[in-house]
Design a protein around this motif. Structure first.
Motif: not given
Length: 220
Positions: A87-109
């Motif tokens: 469960a902990f790994t799944a939670a970190v993976t889900g939050l990490g992938l979701n957050g990574g999508a938003y952060i990628s736009e921040i870094i790109r901009a």
């Protein structure tokens, strides 16, 4: 309402402390994962490469679907495809992938906000693309990216409450468990909300200090 009814909070104080630690652990690890994914994806999408369509699909999927559904899919759906995780790994993976999508736009901009002439000048002087990114682009992009990155961390901190659906005993999950035993919704959720507020307020203060130091040129 009698204030002595808050005794249930005092009685469960050790559990609240442990749950707060779990919330911070999930958030910090997820944010670091998201930062790595987002930085790599964001930088890659500033140029032309064969992986751009894949990165684009990743960003659109994770920004276009609810985080709760993503967590359900990772923890309950993937095992049917032979990919099971704690469960902990799944939670970190889900939050990490979701957050990574938003952060990628921040870094790109942030990278695209730098004058292209600086990159051209660096390349003309003999620097490689990686050296140009390291010594010319990144130091300036960091100043632009820090404020929205801190906002993203605050958002992930609050969104970590959703991992309660994976039976991880973080703050929200603990609040639910105490409520089912005591039926004291007012006291329990008032304290749960206060904890989240204190954590996000602390992050906000740290963010302001970082922004001030960046404006003064103390970093990078």
């Amino acid at each position: 309402m009698k204030w002595d009814q808050f005794i249930i909070i005092w009685q469960n104080a050790p559990d609240f402390i442990a749950a707060t630690g779990m919330t911070l652990s999930v958030t910090v690890i997820s944010f670091l994962l998201a930062l790595v994914i987002g930085a790599g994806t964001g930088v890659a999408r500033t140029g032309r490469n064969i992986f751009n369509p894949i990165f684009q699909v990743y960003v659109e999927i994770f920004r276009g679907t609810p985080l709760l559904i993503q967590l359900f899919f990772i923890y309950y759906g993937l095992p049917e495809a032979g990919i099971a995780m704690p469960a902990f790994t799944a939670a970190v993976t889900g939050l990490g992938l979701n957050g990574g999508a938003y952060i990628s736009e921040i870094i790109r901009a942030a990278v695209l906000a730098i004058d292209p002439g600086q990159q051209e000048a660096a390349l003309a002087l003999g620097l490689t693309r990686l050296q140009t990114l390291r010594y010319v682009i990144f130091p300036q992009a960091v100043r632009i990216a820090v404020p929205p990155l801190m906002n993203t961390f605050s958002s992930m901190l609050k969104e970590s409450s959703l991992v309660s659906v994976l039976a991880i005993c973080e703050i929200s999950r603990l609040g639910q468990l105490i409520y089912t035993r005591t039926f004291r919704a007012f006291e329990v959720y008032l304290v749960v909300g206060a904890i989240y507020f204190c954590l996000t307020f602390l992050v906000s203060r740290i963010s302001r200090r970082l922004e001030r130091r960046l404006r003064l040129g103390w970093f990078v």
